[in-house]
Scaffold this motif. Structure first.
Motif, PDB file in Angstrom:
ATOM      1  N   ARG A  66       0.822  -1.212   0.000  1.00 12.00           N
ATOM      2  CA  ARG A  66       0.000   0.000   0.000  1.00 12.00           C
ATOM      3  C   ARG A  66       0.861   1.269   0.000  1.00 12.00           C
ATOM      4  O   ARG A  66       0.489   2.289  -0.572  1.00 12.00           O
ATOM      5  N   HIS A  67       2.025   1.192   0.644  1.00 14.27           N
ATOM      6  CA  HIS A  67       2.924   2.357   0.740  1.00 14.27           C
ATOM      7  C   HIS A  67       4.039   2.318  -0.305  1.00 14.27           C
ATOM      8  O   HIS A  67       4.925   3.175  -0.295  1.00 14.27           O
ATOM      9  N   GLY A  68       4.017   1.316  -1.174  1.00 15.17           N
ATOM     10  CA  GLY A  68       5.034   1.213  -2.223  1.00 15.17           C
ATOM     11  C   GLY A  68       6.400   0.808  -1.694  1.00 15.17           C
ATOM     12  O   GLY A  68       7.435   1.255  -2.205  1.00 15.17           O
ATOM     13  N   LEU A  69       6.396  -0.050  -0.655  1.00 20.48           N
ATOM     14  CA  LEU A  69       7.642  -0.482  -0.021  1.00 20.48           C
ATOM     15  C   LEU A  69       7.789  -1.997  -0.097  1.00 20.48           C
ATOM     16  O   LEU A  69       6.794  -2.716  -0.246  1.00 20.48           O
ATOM     17  N   ALA A  70       8.996  -2.455   0.071  1.00 22.51           N
ATOM     18  CA  ALA A  70       9.241  -3.883   0.251  1.00 22.51           C
ATOM     19  C   ALA A  70       8.928  -4.220   1.701  1.00 22.51           C
ATOM     20  O   ALA A  70       9.152  -3.387   2.596  1.00 22.51           O
ATOM     21  N   PRO A  71       8.394  -5.413   1.968  1.00 27.26           N
ATOM     22  CA  PRO A  71       8.079  -5.786   3.352  1.00 27.26           C
ATOM     23  C   PRO A  71       9.274  -5.651   4.303  1.00 27.26           C
ATOM     24  O   PRO A  71       9.120  -5.184   5.431  1.00 27.26           O
ATOM     25  N   ARG A  72      10.467  -6.039   3.852  1.00 29.79           N
ATOM     26  CA  ARG A  72      11.663  -5.911   4.711  1.00 29.79           C
ATOM     27  C   ARG A  72      11.929  -4.463   5.086  1.00 29.79           C
ATOM     28  O   ARG A  72      12.311  -4.157   6.218  1.00 29.79           O
ATOM     29  N   SER A  73      11.728  -3.565   4.119  1.00 26.53           N
ATOM     30  CA  SER A  73      11.961  -2.137   4.395  1.00 26.53           C
ATOM     31  C   SER A  73      10.986  -1.629   5.444  1.00 26.53           C
ATOM     32  O   SER A  73      11.379  -0.916   6.374  1.00 26.53           O
ATOM     33  N   LEU A  74       9.712  -1.999   5.293  1.00 24.50           N
ATOM     34  CA  LEU A  74       8.716  -1.553   6.270  1.00 24.50           C
ATOM     35  C   LEU A  74       9.030  -2.142   7.645  1.00 24.50           C
ATOM     36  O   LEU A  74       8.938  -1.438   8.654  1.00 24.50           O
ATOM     37  N   ARG A  75       9.407  -3.409   7.713  1.00 27.18           N
ATOM     38  CA  ARG A  75       9.745  -4.035   9.000  1.00 27.18           C
ATOM     39  C   ARG A  75      10.892  -3.280   9.671  1.00 27.18           C
ATOM     40  O   ARG A  75      10.838  -2.989  10.862  1.00 27.18           O
ATOM     41  N   ARG A  76      11.924  -2.940   8.882  1.00 29.66           N
ATOM     42  CA  ARG A  76      13.074  -2.192   9.424  1.00 29.66           C
ATOM     43  C   ARG A  76      12.635  -0.831   9.957  1.00 29.66           C
ATOM     44  O   ARG A  76      13.074  -0.393  11.021  1.00 29.66           O
ATOM     45  N   MET A  77      11.755  -0.161   9.222  1.00 32.39           N
ATOM     46  CA  MET A  77      11.293   1.169   9.641  1.00 32.39           C
ATOM     47  C   MET A  77      10.491   1.080  10.939  1.00 32.39           C
ATOM     48  O   MET A  77      10.662   1.915  11.839  1.00 32.39           O
ATOM     49  N   ILE A  78       9.651   0.060  11.033  1.00 27.73           N
ATOM     50  CA  ILE A  78       8.851  -0.115  12.246  1.00 27.73           C
ATOM     51  C   ILE A  78       9.757  -0.437  13.422  1.00 27.73           C
ATOM     52  O   ILE A  78       9.606   0.127  14.526  1.00 27.73           O
ATOM     53  N   GLN A  79      10.719  -1.325  13.209  1.00 21.01           N
ATOM     54  CA  GLN A  79      11.645  -1.682  14.298  1.00 21.01           C
ATOM     55  C   GLN A  79      12.465  -0.475  14.735  1.00 21.01           C
ATOM     56  O   GLN A  79      12.697  -0.272  15.929  1.00 21.01           O
ATOM     57  N   ALA A  80      12.906   0.332  13.808  1.00 18.51           N
ATOM     58  CA  ALA A  80      13.687   1.530  14.148  1.00 18.51           C
ATOM     59  C   ALA A  80      12.829   2.488  14.965  1.00 18.51           C
ATOM     60  O   ALA A  80      13.309   3.119  15.911  1.00 18.51           O
ATOM     61  N   ARG A  81      11.543   2.601  14.597  1.00 15.88           N
ATOM     62  CA  ARG A  81      10.627   3.499  15.322  1.00 15.88           C
ATOM     63  C   ARG A  81      10.418   2.990  16.748  1.00 15.88           C
ATOM     64  O   ARG A  81      10.435   3.756  17.707  1.00 15.88           O
ATOM     65  N   VAL A  82      10.245   1.666  16.888  1.00 16.48           N
ATOM     66  CA  VAL A  82      10.019   1.066  18.197  1.00 16.48           C
ATOM     67  C   VAL A  82      11.245   1.247  19.093  1.00 16.48           C
ATOM     68  O   VAL A  82      11.132   1.546  20.273  1.00 16.48           O
ATOM     69  N   HIS A  83      12.423   1.090  18.500  1.00 16.41           N
ATOM     70  CA  HIS A  83      13.671   1.178  19.279  1.00 16.41           C
ATOM     71  C   HIS A  83      14.215   2.608  19.344  1.00 16.41           C
ATOM     72  O   HIS A  83      15.309   2.830  19.856  1.00 16.41           O
ATOM     73  N   GLY A  84      13.484   3.557  18.772  1.00 18.55           N
ATOM     74  CA  GLY A  84      13.871   4.965  18.868  1.00 18.55           C
ATOM     75  C   GLY A  84      15.096   5.350  18.086  1.00 18.55           C
ATOM     76  O   GLY A  84      15.828   6.245  18.459  1.00 18.55           O
TER      77      GLY A  84
END
Length: 188
Positions: free
Chosen positions: A169-187
């Protein structure tokens, strides 16, 4: 044996001056590149010249800028020749690595090249640190806004949406989105 190398950058330039100087310096063979930029990685004449050199031979150029793309590249090339027991001579700059004085001049050039590399690196790091201090973001702009990333993370973690569907939906690869979410969670 002395092997010469000559190069001109444009079609309308002539090699005559360089070739005459190389012949007077005693070059038995002369290789050349015509209308080839010094920044080009594809220089067939230089490749042939380097391939023909044997231990004890000398590569001769009319001027240093005929050989290297930059001072750093030149230093690397001359060091490579040295490991093959090949000498280097530049007629205009009076550098001859077969002599102790020529080796000294060349090593001073190598030290200057290393110094310049170090200065550039220090300036880059200082500039990045100064930008961070005033709150300027370094690097690429984020692909998703904070709100989009928050929404995507919520959809995956609380609404049971599949990571691959949200990423698509956001035009991303699943791995990229996972990395972005993890980075957000870990600050990060």
């Amino acid at each position: 044996m002395k092997i010469g190398y000559a190069r001109v950058s444009t079609e309308d330039q002539k090699l005559d001056l360089q070739i005459d100087a190389l012949k007077k310096a005693g070059c038995v063979e002369i290789y050349s590149d015509h209308a080839v930029s010094g920044g080009s990685f594809n220089r067939p004449g230089l490749t042939k010249a380097l391939d023909s050199l044997q231990g004890g031979d000398t590569l001769v150029v009319w001027r240093l800028d005929r050989l290297g793309r930059s001072l750093i590249h030149l230093v690397q090339l001359i060091n490579e020749l040295g490991t093959r027991d090949v000498h280097f001579q530049s007629l205009s700059e009076l550098i001859d690595t077969a002599s102790s004085g020529g080796r000294l001049v060349f090593h001073m050039m190598a030290a200057l090249a290393e110094f310049v590399r170090s200065l550039i690196s220090e300036r880059t790091r200082a500039g990045m640190a100064a930008a961070r201090r005033i709150g300027r973001h370094m690097g690429r702009k984020p692909i998703l806004s904070d709100e989009e990333l928050r929404s995507a993370a919520y959809a995956v973690s609380h609404q049971g949406a599949h990571l691959s569907d949200v990423a698509k939906r956001h035009g991303l690869a699943p791995r990229s989105l996972r990395r972005m979410i993890q980075a957000r969670v870990h600050g990060k």
